[in-house]
Design an enzyme around this catalytic site. Structure first.
Site, mmCIF file in Angstrom:
data_model
loop_
_atom_site.group_PDB
_atom_site.id
_atom_site.type_symbol
_atom_site.label_atom_id
_atom_site.label_comp_id
_atom_site.label_asym_id
_atom_site.label_seq_id
_atom_site.Cartn_x
_atom_site.Cartn_y
_atom_site.Cartn_z
ATOM 1 N N ASP A 169 14.805 -12.371 -38.761
ATOM 2 C CA ASP A 169 15.692 -11.336 -38.231
ATOM 3 C C ASP A 169 16.946 -11.959 -37.618
ATOM 4 O O ASP A 169 16.919 -13.117 -37.192
ATOM 5 C CB ASP A 169 14.903 -10.584 -37.146
ATOM 6 C CG ASP A 169 15.658 -9.425 -36.548
ATOM 7 O OD1 ASP A 169 16.428 -8.760 -37.269
ATOM 8 O OD2 ASP A 169 15.452 -9.165 -35.344
ATOM 9 N N ASP A 224 19.548 -10.093 -35.073
ATOM 10 C CA ASP A 224 19.739 -9.736 -33.652
ATOM 11 C C ASP A 224 18.453 -9.944 -32.865
ATOM 12 O O ASP A 224 17.398 -9.404 -33.204
ATOM 13 C CB ASP A 224 20.150 -8.268 -33.529
ATOM 14 C CG ASP A 224 21.483 -8.011 -34.209
ATOM 15 O OD1 ASP A 224 22.271 -8.959 -34.336
ATOM 16 O OD2 ASP A 224 21.720 -6.859 -34.620
ATOM 17 N N ASP A 238 12.038 -9.310 -33.367
ATOM 18 C CA ASP A 238 11.809 -8.958 -31.958
ATOM 19 C C ASP A 238 11.329 -7.512 -31.809
ATOM 20 O O ASP A 238 11.001 -7.107 -30.686
ATOM 21 C CB ASP A 238 13.061 -9.205 -31.104
ATOM 22 C CG ASP A 238 14.247 -8.374 -31.542
ATOM 23 O OD1 ASP A 238 14.416 -8.164 -32.767
ATOM 24 O OD2 ASP A 238 15.009 -7.916 -30.667
#
Lengths: 174, 174
Positions: A7, A9, A129
């Site tokens: 990922d 961000d 996240d």
């Protein structure tokens, strides 16, 4: 060679650091991680939606500590695909690819996926996240600690809190 | 519900029509499809790489005849994912998403994938004009006729030459 989905961000891009800067510019107050822990980003920063929809925002985000070295090591051992749910913010797309080129020039355009649904992608390992992305993934899942997920318990994902921890898990066991 | 991957350029976006316009603006001569049949786009139009790397280009491309109605019908019967190898041209990314919203507003941001390798995506059916994308796909493959592929024989893909043909194949058999 196993494929690993990484990922942007909150894993490669330290968006909280940029949010703290912008919040301080707008209010004069510097927040700490503990001030925003357990809150969604949009709850923690009331102008967050304005910031992330401003052209140029994603080009200005600093890299996560250790991520350049860590991703470079993974890239030698895995089929790395960098993946962002970027179509939620159409004006971010070009900025995000140019940012990847700025900071991770060893990742080619063939290794990038910008989409609106991560479950479309075939891979063996996912680092993210957000539990919403990890929960439906059938392979190995690593949740990267960020303030919004720090208090979440009983997750079925391995928690990692730094790129050093990612390296320990994935480079020893590659 | 079966997932169908639909390509943009040469399937939803009539890039040749735009290339003909630009070639005529630059040279004063209007080419015909037969003038460029069997040639790669970059061979047929010597300025093609300059055109497609100019910001704004992909926003100006007309839609393929019948594609709006056709994709709308498919969207009711299939899990439609619109997919473009757009990371080859980073400055095209935002233009391509805005173009989709201009012409196909019934396709949400969650149904878009911009990437550099279509084999990463899990799907049952693929519609594309390039054999390089179709050849390694394990599901059902439809090649959409465009000048660059018109003379290709012995392909292992079903050939379709219009959106009406796509509808005939995929709506009757959905």
């Amino acid at each position: 060679m196993k494929r690993i989905l990484v990922d942007m961000d909150g894993v490669l891009a330290d968006v909280y650091s940029r949010f703290f800067d912008l919040h301080e510019q707008e209010t004069g107050t510097r927040l700490k991680l503990s001030d925003v822990s357990g809150m969604l980003e949009a709850e923690a920063f009331k102008n967050q939606i304005n910031w992330v929809t401003t052209p140029g925002f994603f080009r200005t985000v600093p890299v996560m500590e250790g991520s350049v070295e860590g991703l470079n090591k993974l890239n030698a051992l895995y089929d790395v695909v960098v993946n962002s749910m970027a179509t939620e913010f159409p004006l971010s797309l070009t900025d995000k690819q140019l940012w990847m080129h700025d900071h991770f020039p060893f990742i080619s355009w063939k290794q990038l996926v910008f989409c609106g649904n991560k479950s479309l992608i075939r891979a063996d390992i996912m680092i993210d996240d957000h539990p919403k992305n990890l929960d439906n993934f059938t392979g190995e899942t690593l949740i990267f600690t960020q303030p919004h997920n720090v208090f979440m318990k009983d997750l079925k994902h391995k928690r990692v809190s730094s790129w050093q921890e990612i390296e320990s898990l994935l480079i020893k066991n590659s």
